[in-house]
Write a protein that holds these residues in place. Structure first.
Motif, PDB file in Angstrom:
ATOM      1  N   ALA A 137       0.828  -1.203   0.000  1.00  0.00           N
ATOM      2  CA  ALA A 137       0.000   0.000   0.000  1.00  0.00           C
ATOM      3  C   ALA A 137       0.865   1.256   0.000  1.00  0.00           C
ATOM      4  CB  ALA A 137      -0.934  -0.003   1.198  1.00  0.00           C
ATOM      5  N   ALA A 138       1.964   1.242   0.754  1.00  0.00           N
ATOM      6  CA  ALA A 138       2.858   2.400   0.782  1.00  0.00           C
ATOM      7  C   ALA A 138       3.489   2.630  -0.584  1.00  0.00           C
ATOM      8  CB  ALA A 138       3.936   2.202   1.848  1.00  0.00           C
ATOM      9  N   LEU A 139       3.901   1.548  -1.236  1.00  0.00           N
ATOM     10  CA  LEU A 139       4.470   1.664  -2.580  1.00  0.00           C
ATOM     11  C   LEU A 139       3.455   2.262  -3.549  1.00  0.00           C
ATOM     12  CD1 LEU A 139       6.472  -1.118  -4.397  1.00  0.00           C
ATOM     13  CD2 LEU A 139       4.644   0.090  -5.562  1.00  0.00           C
ATOM     14  N   ASP A 140       2.233   1.715  -3.542  1.00  0.00           N
ATOM     15  CA  ASP A 140       1.196   2.204  -4.451  1.00  0.00           C
ATOM     16  C   ASP A 140       0.815   3.645  -4.130  1.00  0.00           C
ATOM     17  OD1 ASP A 140       1.146  -0.219  -5.753  1.00  0.00           O
ATOM     18  OD2 ASP A 140      -0.550  -0.993  -4.616  1.00  0.00           O
ATOM     19  N   ALA A 141       0.736   3.968  -2.843  1.00  0.00           N
ATOM     20  CA  ALA A 141       0.348   5.318  -2.440  1.00  0.00           C
ATOM     21  C   ALA A 141       1.395   6.347  -2.827  1.00  0.00           C
ATOM     22  CB  ALA A 141       0.104   5.360  -0.937  1.00  0.00           C
ATOM     23  N   ALA A 142       2.665   5.960  -2.805  1.00  0.00           N
ATOM     24  CA  ALA A 142       3.710   6.890  -3.220  1.00  0.00           C
ATOM     25  C   ALA A 142       3.533   7.281  -4.685  1.00  0.00           C
ATOM     26  CB  ALA A 142       5.085   6.270  -2.990  1.00  0.00           C
ATOM     27  N   ARG A 143       3.105   6.335  -5.492  1.00  0.00           N
ATOM     28  CA  ARG A 143       2.811   6.649  -6.898  1.00  0.00           C
ATOM     29  C   ARG A 143       1.505   7.432  -7.015  1.00  0.00           C
ATOM     30  NH1 ARG A 143       4.454   0.751  -9.459  1.00  0.00           N
ATOM     31  NH2 ARG A 143       6.640   1.237  -9.898  1.00  0.00           N
ATOM     32  N   ASP A 144       0.503   7.042  -6.231  1.00  0.00           N
ATOM     33  CA  ASP A 144      -0.764   7.767  -6.250  1.00  0.00           C
ATOM     34  C   ASP A 144      -0.556   9.241  -5.892  1.00  0.00           C
ATOM     35  OD1 ASP A 144      -2.024   5.371  -6.779  1.00  0.00           O
ATOM     36  OD2 ASP A 144      -2.848   5.121  -4.759  1.00  0.00           O
ATOM     37  N   ALA A 145       0.312   9.487  -4.913  1.00  0.00           N
ATOM     38  CA  ALA A 145       0.524  10.858  -4.444  1.00  0.00           C
ATOM     39  C   ALA A 145       1.079  11.753  -5.551  1.00  0.00           C
ATOM     40  CB  ALA A 145       1.475  10.858  -3.253  1.00  0.00           C
ATOM     41  N   ALA A 146       1.765  11.157  -6.507  1.00  0.00           N
ATOM     42  CA  ALA A 146       2.364  11.924  -7.590  1.00  0.00           C
ATOM     43  C   ALA A 146       1.408  12.159  -8.760  1.00  0.00           C
ATOM     44  CB  ALA A 146       3.618  11.211  -8.094  1.00  0.00           C
ATOM     45  N   ASN A 147       0.291  11.446  -8.785  1.00  0.00           N
ATOM     46  CA  ASN A 147      -0.636  11.483  -9.918  1.00  0.00           C
ATOM     47  C   ASN A 147      -1.844  12.354  -9.555  1.00  0.00           C
ATOM     48  OD1 ASN A 147      -2.547  10.990 -11.926  1.00  0.00           O
ATOM     49  ND2 ASN A 147      -2.028   8.809 -12.089  1.00  0.00           N
ATOM     50  N   ARG A 148      -1.990  13.469 -10.211  1.00  0.00           N
ATOM     51  CA  ARG A 148      -3.071  14.397  -9.861  1.00  0.00           C
ATOM     52  C   ARG A 148      -4.457  13.803 -10.086  1.00  0.00           C
ATOM     53  NH1 ARG A 148      -2.216  19.092 -11.044  1.00  0.00           N
ATOM     54  NH2 ARG A 148      -4.345  19.904 -11.081  1.00  0.00           N
ATOM     55  N   TRP A 149      -4.550  12.749 -10.890  1.00  0.00           N
ATOM     56  CA  TRP A 149      -5.859  12.149 -11.177  1.00  0.00           C
ATOM     57  C   TRP A 149      -6.183  10.981 -10.244  1.00  0.00           C
ATOM     58  CZ3 TRP A 149      -7.883  15.849 -13.508  1.00  0.00           C
ATOM     59  CH2 TRP A 149      -7.216  16.566 -14.492  1.00  0.00           C
ATOM     60  N   SER A 150      -5.244  10.604  -9.370  1.00  0.00           N
ATOM     61  CA  SER A 150      -5.528   9.576  -8.368  1.00  0.00           C
ATOM     62  C   SER A 150      -6.111  10.235  -7.125  1.00  0.00           C
ATOM     63  CB  SER A 150      -4.241   8.831  -7.986  1.00  0.00           C
ATOM     64  OG  SER A 150      -3.775   8.045  -9.060  1.00  0.00           O
ATOM     65  N   HIS A 151      -7.183   9.652  -6.600  1.00  0.00           N
ATOM     66  CA  HIS A 151      -7.819  10.195  -5.392  1.00  0.00           C
ATOM     67  C   HIS A 151      -8.084  11.689  -5.574  1.00  0.00           C
ATOM     68  CE1 HIS A 151      -6.337   6.379  -3.903  1.00  0.00           C
ATOM     69  NE2 HIS A 151      -5.088   6.781  -4.024  1.00  0.00           N
ATOM     70  N   ARG A 152      -8.897  12.021  -6.560  1.00  0.00           N
ATOM     71  CA  ARG A 152      -9.068  13.416  -6.943  1.00  0.00           C
ATOM     72  C   ARG A 152      -9.580  14.298  -5.813  1.00  0.00           C
ATOM     73  NH1 ARG A 152     -11.755  13.410 -12.922  1.00  0.00           N
ATOM     74  NH2 ARG A 152     -11.860  15.642 -12.411  1.00  0.00           N
ATOM     75  N   GLU A 153     -10.246  13.699  -4.832  1.00  0.00           N
ATOM     76  CA  GLU A 153     -10.742  14.490  -3.704  1.00  0.00           C
ATOM     77  C   GLU A 153      -9.605  15.089  -2.876  1.00  0.00           C
ATOM     78  OE1 GLU A 153     -10.767  10.156  -2.212  1.00  0.00           O
ATOM     79  OE2 GLU A 153     -10.919  11.268  -4.084  1.00  0.00           O
ATOM     80  N   LEU A 154      -8.434  14.455  -2.904  1.00  0.00           N
ATOM     81  CA  LEU A 154      -7.307  14.997  -2.152  1.00  0.00           C
ATOM     82  C   LEU A 154      -6.918  16.380  -2.650  1.00  0.00           C
ATOM     83  CD1 LEU A 154      -4.956  11.887  -1.725  1.00  0.00           C
ATOM     84  CD2 LEU A 154      -6.656  12.789  -0.128  1.00  0.00           C
ATOM     85  N   LEU A 155      -7.024  16.581  -3.954  1.00  0.00           N
ATOM     86  CA  LEU A 155      -6.717  17.884  -4.535  1.00  0.00           C
ATOM     87  C   LEU A 155      -7.948  18.780  -4.603  1.00  0.00           C
ATOM     88  CD1 LEU A 155      -4.847  19.866  -6.005  1.00  0.00           C
ATOM     89  CD2 LEU A 155      -5.328  18.627  -8.131  1.00  0.00           C
ATOM     90  N   GLU A 156      -9.045  18.254  -5.139  1.00  0.00           N
ATOM     91  CA  GLU A 156     -10.186  19.097  -5.441  1.00  0.00           C
ATOM     92  C   GLU A 156     -10.986  19.491  -4.205  1.00  0.00           C
ATOM     93  OE1 GLU A 156     -12.317  16.856  -8.361  1.00  0.00           O
ATOM     94  OE2 GLU A 156     -10.679  16.960  -9.835  1.00  0.00           O
TER      95      GLU A 156
END
Length: 246
Positions: A137-156
């Motif tokens: 999960a940490a590995l995947d989340a590190a990539r997710d954190a870099a992708n503006r379209w992953s977990h869009r609620e984090l940004l929007e």
């Protein structure tokens, strides 16, 4: 071939992501103390409260283990400790788990994300399920954190801009690529940090002392490197590449 000494001198911030209280205290905290002593900011993210690991009730254990973890953090200079409330012993891969880790990566903006060994076999036995889930999960989340379209609620909704860490490190892997050498002060701090988990360790039957555990873990680096005591890592480049000590 001996693995290289990892050059950490230009790091500014590190985020350690593990499943339970005490997971960072079996050697890794020695490297943490070395880094914080040299001005690097280190934060911890724990995915559970370790409430299923003691004989007392889960509610009592959760509060107790949180106190012991904060004390352990103070021994090695950890700044922020965040403990999520995923169920101890029942950690499962999920988008929600990845999102919650990615949130902290975007918020804290570390140069380096570190997690623990998530291989099927580790530490001389079958690895615990929470460890395996937390690492992936940490590995995947590190990539997710870099992708503006992953977990869009984090940004929007929350306003957390994407962030790309330079490196992802896996501590104590079976096939390390790098090592961080530790000195006497770091070893002593690592032992003290593990000893802070007094109630938890007291619940374990015939368990070695913190001194024995930490010295054994740190001396293992001598098997594959030129250092007598150190913390081994497998290092992956995300937004950068690892450098080695001259």
């Amino acid at each position: 071939m001996a693995v290289a000494k990892l050059d950490w001198r230009n790091w500014k911030r590190v985020l350690v992501v593990v499943a339970h209280p005490d997971d960072a205290e079996y050697g890794l905290s020695g490297a943490v103390q070395l880094w914080t002593r040299h001005g690097i900011e280190v934060d911890y993210l724990l995915l559970t409260h370790g409430e299923a690991g003691m004989q007392c009730s889960p509610e009592e254990a959760a509060a107790l283990r949180a106190r012991e973890q904060r004390a352990a953090c103070d021994c090695v200079g950890v700044n922020e400790l965040v403990m999520l409330r995923y169920p101890d012993g029942h950690l499962m891969p999920s988008i929600e788990l990845r999102r919650d880790i990615a949130r902290q990566i975007r918020r804290l903006k570390p140069d380096v994300v570190i997690t623990a060994n998530y291989e099927q076999e580790a530490y001389g036995t079958l690895n615990q399920s929470d460890h395996r889930v937390a690492g992936v999960a940490a590995l995947d989340a590190a990539r997710d954190a870099a992708n503006r379209w992953s977990h869009r609620e984090l940004l929007e909704v929350e306003g957390h801009e994407p962030h790309t860490a330079d490196l992802l490190l896996v501590a104590a892997p079976s096939d390390p690529t790098h090592v961080v050498e530790v000195d006497d002060e770091a070893v002593a701090a690592a032992i003290a940090s593990l000893a802070c988990h007094e109630a938890y360790l007291g619940d374990l039957v015939d368990y070695p002392t913190p001194t024995e555990v930490v010295n054994f873990a740190l001396s293992a680096a001598a098997e594959f490197s030129e250092v007598e005591r150190g913390v081994s890592f497998r290092v992956f480049g995300l937004g950068g590449q690892p450098e080695v000590m001259p």
